[in-house]
Design an enzyme around this catalytic site. Structure first.
Site, PDB file in Angstrom:
ATOM      1  N   HIS A 145       2.903  -8.082  -0.170  1.00 22.78           N
ATOM      2  CA  HIS A 145       3.562  -7.230   0.811  1.00 22.78           C
ATOM      3  C   HIS A 145       5.005  -7.672   0.943  1.00 22.78           C
ATOM      4  O   HIS A 145       5.277  -8.855   1.091  1.00 22.78           O
ATOM      5  CB  HIS A 145       2.873  -7.371   2.179  1.00 22.78           C
ATOM      6  CG  HIS A 145       1.532  -6.740   2.223  1.00 22.78           C
ATOM      7  ND1 HIS A 145       1.351  -5.380   2.266  1.00 22.78           N
ATOM      8  CD2 HIS A 145       0.290  -7.273   2.223  1.00 22.78           C
ATOM      9  CE1 HIS A 145       0.058  -5.110   2.289  1.00 22.78           C
ATOM     10  NE2 HIS A 145      -0.613  -6.241   2.267  1.00 22.78           N
ATOM     11  N   CYS A 187       6.309  -3.179  -1.652  1.00 23.61           N
ATOM     12  CA  CYS A 187       7.120  -2.166  -0.988  1.00 23.61           C
ATOM     13  C   CYS A 187       8.577  -2.603  -1.053  1.00 23.61           C
ATOM     14  O   CYS A 187       8.868  -3.781  -0.877  1.00 23.61           O
ATOM     15  CB  CYS A 187       6.724  -2.041   0.481  1.00 23.61           C
ATOM     16  SG  CYS A 187       4.987  -1.661   0.713  1.00 23.61           S
ATOM     17  N   SER A 215      -1.003   2.345  -3.094  1.00 19.46           N
ATOM     18  CA  SER A 215      -2.151   1.854  -3.848  1.00 19.46           C
ATOM     19  C   SER A 215      -2.813   3.021  -4.554  1.00 19.46           C
ATOM     20  O   SER A 215      -2.590   4.183  -4.218  1.00 19.46           O
ATOM     21  CB  SER A 215      -3.141   1.179  -2.922  1.00 19.46           C
ATOM     22  OG  SER A 215      -3.531   2.078  -1.923  1.00 19.46           O
TER      23      SER A 215
END
Lengths: 373, 575
Positions: A145, A187, A215
């Site tokens: 992330h 991201c 995803s």
């Protein structure tokens, strides 16, 4: 005569192309930075790149694999010892022959930067080190992330793009790589390669600043999303590559266009000296070794004589060995506690006694000394 | 097979040497290989319908790792472990990785006990000067060999037991300053640990019993434990010479319901998804034992009896080195079917439990219960507890009671913890009265850790390693005290000094305690709040001090403005 010379020129061109990449060994550092079961897809991403890289020839000793959590033997996994990348359990990317070098709590920003720069404690085993030299091509793959300018490690710390750029500069200064391919699937991944300033780095990211990487597909039996889109399509692209293929980087840049990925993948090649069209995929994902053919004969030396073992120990030693008693109750009961070595009283006790003596003599006077001594 | 190949090459070399260079010396006799490899698999059906499979692979090597010239020629013994032994002057090494907890009341006693997580205990040779530094390096090297995070073993979870963990191998001197013991209860076991473990075997996973070790089936079990044990053993019954023994053990319990079947019917294929096709060619013996003591109506070809864990058990033996075992199909698959016994399973004589009592996040109590199920004999147990420093034990609240009365231990060794340096160590020798429950309780207080010491998922809790209970349990049949090579491997792990009792080691459950966890977003909240308060407060104060106020007439309305304009034009003062 003419045929002979034209063959000569073609030979020379082919030889020059063979040596144009300039690297002699390949390394890969594959990092998954997310913990918890619902981040299954990040582990699957990393393992699918691991699988491709192993298939194309890089051995385990040249791969540093860092997985922040265990998905395969997680108690929530309905099929233990497997990590799937395609739904309906088609492809098990965990396999039977996997070596994870850093796992669980060991995957931290500090350990990652230490692996890159080589500044590890002396007792670190070889499998946990990146022993690259100035003729190594290194593939670095990060997933997890992230945000604008940072990547989150295990929900508790971050690495910023400035730190990463500085680490690569340290690697360049210490001549730890020849060329470096940096791929990131998070991201806003493009923000992580904005700050690079060292030469010979090519970078790919799954999304631009301000976009999220999405995803791919969930599997209803396992209950989580299995892969991220960018790595899924990259895996499909890499499955077509074999160790001798001539596909170049321009094809890798076209992987996962906006129609498939929803985000816009980006790449950066301004720091890279060669033209991306002349860079083979196998320069980074495979392990091409140079072979030198020689026609000379080499003399082998004489065989080493076998060391004579000492056979006479049996006769000389008459002592009989015996196994130790596992629970010698009487010995244990009578085992005296170890006497602590006597230490002279330390400063505090000395000071306290001095104070007491001073007060005593001040109140009662020196003439009482003769009563004491 | 290997010997024949070696002699062929030597003869060939002799031929070449004879023609070209007559003055070079050729070794005339091939040195006898001094290493030996045995493998065995024991399958025991359990009373609860599960099935217990225990693999043992033993390599014996008559060599001296401690001499000055480094051993350089390795045949069956793995080189990575041999180098570890000689570099770190290891006398004994025991490492185990376990997933799951062994349920003694349902499954009986295991052949090789192990606690959940990773456990490592090592005896060093007397020649080691700095044991702690050697221990730290050894854990790092082992973490690379087994792909496990053993580098988390440091002084905060290492203890030096004073009476437990006596060496299992040969040796007369037992100075406990050369012993180190550590556990990592959180360590997971997965394929990445099984792969290097399998690579240590001489045949790898290509031939012999190791072909059955497939990770998808092994990790889909209730209990999985793999271990490596290195020690010196006697070469023969006279015991004048020693040799190094490497035992690799793998224990698995496959669950009846988890595998989706209803009948107590297991086969090798169902358990491992493979069948056996051949023995390892490098093995001198390769045997498969099935425990049929509870089902005596089985009639198979070869039966043998062995005394293990204080009981005489009957086994049906399959020798894999014989070609006839595999039959015409060249593969061996056994089907084991048994009915559930109406009667109760024989209760294990010694069994233990541990749990945390109390409420809240400040204090708690650790209770350890030890059950002695023998009707009339009492026996001593040695309890070893290693509690991390962040659970501050109040040893003055330690109480040991049996049958309601106080039971004073005959030996207590307690080493208090030091914050962030070492854990608590509590060792007690307690005599358990017959047919009783002994309860050991101690109260503790939870400490507040520093911010950086919390793991990334602190709300999961913190693990406390299993307690170790070592005991000499009276046995119902006479145990064998001489160790011969002919005994099956599973009965010769713990050395036996007397016939009337056998040594057993039990591990309790690890504990999971919650420590008071701070809210990690608080620093961000505090900074925002503080900055806001400072900005508002300082801003207001600054304005009050530096701004001067003037009275300003309010803007007149539209009508008034027009009226003022007209009045100005007329020359009259405005409103």
């Amino acid at each position: 005569m003419l045929c002979y010379t034209s063959l000569d020129i073609l030979d020379i061109q082919w030889i020059w192309q063979f040596f144009s990449s300039g690297h002699t060994n390949n390394w890969a550092v594959l990092v998954c930075t997310s913990r918890f079961w619902f981040n299954y897809r990040h582990v699957a991403n990393t393992l699918s790149v691991y699988r491709s890289v192993k298939r194309l020839g890089i051995p385990d000793s040249h791969i540093v694999l860092m997985l922040a959590d265990d998905m395969a033997c997680n108690h929530r996994n309905p099929k233990p010892a497997t990590v799937f990348s395609h739904k309906n359990m088609e492809l098990n990317v965990y396999g039977d022959d996997v070596e994870v070098d850093y796992r669980g709590y060991e995957v931290t920003v500090e350990n990652f930067l230490r692996v890159l720069t080589g500044r590890l404690p002396p007792s670190t085993p070889r499998s946990k080190r990146l022993l690259s030299d100035d003729r190594s091509n290194i593939l670095i793959y990060l997933t997890g992330h992230g945000g604008n300018g940072f990547l989150k490690f295990q929900d508790s710390e971050e690495i910023s793009n400035v730190e990463l750029a500085d680490a690569f500069e340290q690697m360049w200064q210490k001549r730890r790589y020849n060329e470096l391919l940096f791929i990131i699937d998070t991201c806003q991944g493009a923000s992580m390669y904005e700050r690079f300033y060292s030469p010979n780095i090519m970078a790919l990211a799954s999304s631009q600043v301000g976009e999220d990487s999405l995803s791919h597909q969930p599997d209803l039996a396992i209950g989580v999303h299995l892969m991220d889109r960018y790595t899924f399509y990259m895996l499909e692209f890499l499955e077509d590559i074999h160790p001798a293929s001539k596909t170049n980087m321009n094809d890798l840049f076209k992987v996962c266009p906006k129609s498939q990925c929803v985000s816009t993948p980006g790449h950066r090649t301004d720091l890279f000296l060669r033209d991306p069209g002349s860079v083979l995929i196998t320069d980074f994902f495979g392990s091409v070794r140079k072979v030198e053919l020689t026609m000379d004969a080499i003399n082998l030396t004489d065989p080493i004589k076998q060391m004579e073992e000492d056979p006479v120990n049996g006769e000389e030693q008459k002592e009989v060995y015996s196994y130790a008693d596992q629970l010698p109750v009487s010995e244990i009961i009578h085992q005296k506690p170890k006497q602590k070595d006597w230490h002279p009283p330390d400063g505090f006790i000395l000071g306290l006694w001095t104070l007491i003596l001073l007060v005593f003599f001040k109140t009662y006077g020196i003439k009482h000394l003769k009563h004491i001594f | 097979c290997v010997c024949a190949c070696m002699s062929a090459t030597v003869d060939a070399a002799a031929d070449i040497q004879g023609t070209s260079a007559p003055e070079t010396v050729v070794p005339s006799s091939v040195p006898q290989p001094k290493d030996d490899f045995q493998e065995e698999l024991v399958i025991r059906p359990l009373h609860s319908g599960d099935i217990y499979a225990s693999f043992q692979f033993r390599t014996l090597w008559d060599t001296d790792f401690m001499r000055e010239n480094k051993v350089s020629h390795y045949r069956l013994f793995p080189k990575s472990l041999g180098q570890v032994i000689s570099k770190f002057s290891v006398r004994e090494l025991h490492i185990s990785f376990t997933q799951g907890y062994w349920r003694t009341m349902q499954w009986g006693q295991p052949f090789i006990p192990s606690p959940p997580g990773a456990e490592l205990w090592v005896w060093f040779q007397d020649s080691v000067t700095d044991v702690d530094a050697t221990w730290k390096e050894l854990t790092n090297v082992l973490s690379g060999i087994f792909c496990a995070s053993l580098n988390f073993i440091d002084s905060t979870n290492t203890v030096q037991p004073s009476a437990s963990f006596k060496p299992l191998g040969l040796g007369n001197v037992t100075d406990h300053s050369f012993l180190r013991y550590a556990t990592l209860p959180r360590e997971i076991v997965c394929t990445e640990n099984l792969t290097p473990w399998k690579k240590l075997l001489p045949c790898g996973s290509k031939a012999g019993l190791a072909v059955l070790l497939k990770s998808e089936k092994l990790f889909h079990s209730s209990f999985h434990s793999q271990a490596v044990h290195i020690r010196s053993v006697c070469q023969d019954w006279q015991c004048k010479t020693t040799s190094w023994e490497l035992r690799q053990t793998l224990n698995s319990v496959f669950d009846l319901h988890n595998s989706g079947q209803t009948k107590r019917e297991w086969s090798l294929f169902k358990m491992f998804s493979r069948t056996l096709t051949e023995a390892c060619p490098l093995a001198s013996s390769s045997k498969l034992y099935i425990d049929i003591t509870d089902n005596p109506q089985v009639t198979t070809s070869l039966l043998s009896q062995a005394v293990v864990l204080g009981d005489r058990r009957t086994f049906s033996v399959y020798d894999l080195t014989q070609e006839t075992t595999f039959g015409t199909v060249r593969s061996l698959n056994l089907l084991i079917r048994w009915k559930s016994n109406e009667g109760e399973m024989l209760r294990p004589l010694l069994h233990a439990e541990r749990y945390v009592a109390g409420y809240g996040l400040q204090t708690g109590e650790i209770h350890t219960l030890m059950y002695n199920n023998h009707p009339y004999r009492s026996f001593p147990v040695l309890l070893l507890d290693s509690v991390p420093w962040y659970l501050r034990l109040y040893i003055h609240t330690l109480s040991v009671t049996s049958k309601g009365k106080d039971n004073k231990p005959s030996y207590i060794h307690y080493e208090p913890s030091k914050d962030r340096v070492k854990p608590h160590l509590l060792e007690m020798l307690i005599q358990l009265p017959p047919n009783s429950v002994t309860e050991v309780t101690v109260q503790f207080e939870r400490a507040l850790l520093k911010w950086t010491e919390y793991p990334p998922d602190p709300n999961h809790g913190f693990y406390v390693g299993s307690s170790v209970i070592s005991s000499l349990v009276p046995s119902t049949v006479a145990m064998h005290t001489n160790s011969t090579r002919e005994r099956p491997l599973f009965s010769s792990f713990f050395p036996c000094k007397e016939e009337s009792s056998y040594f057993v080691r039990i591990y309790t459950e690890p504990l999971l305690v919650n420590l008071p966890t701070p809210d990690f977003s608080m620093p961000y909240n505090v900074i925002c709040l503080t900055c806001t308060v400072v900005a508002v407060g300082y801003g207001s104060l600054y304005n009050l001090l530096t701004r001067s106020f003037q009275i300003e007439e309010p803007n007149p309305g539209l009508a008034k403005r027009i009226a003022n304009v007209i009045r100005r034009m007329r020359g009259v003062p405005p409103l």
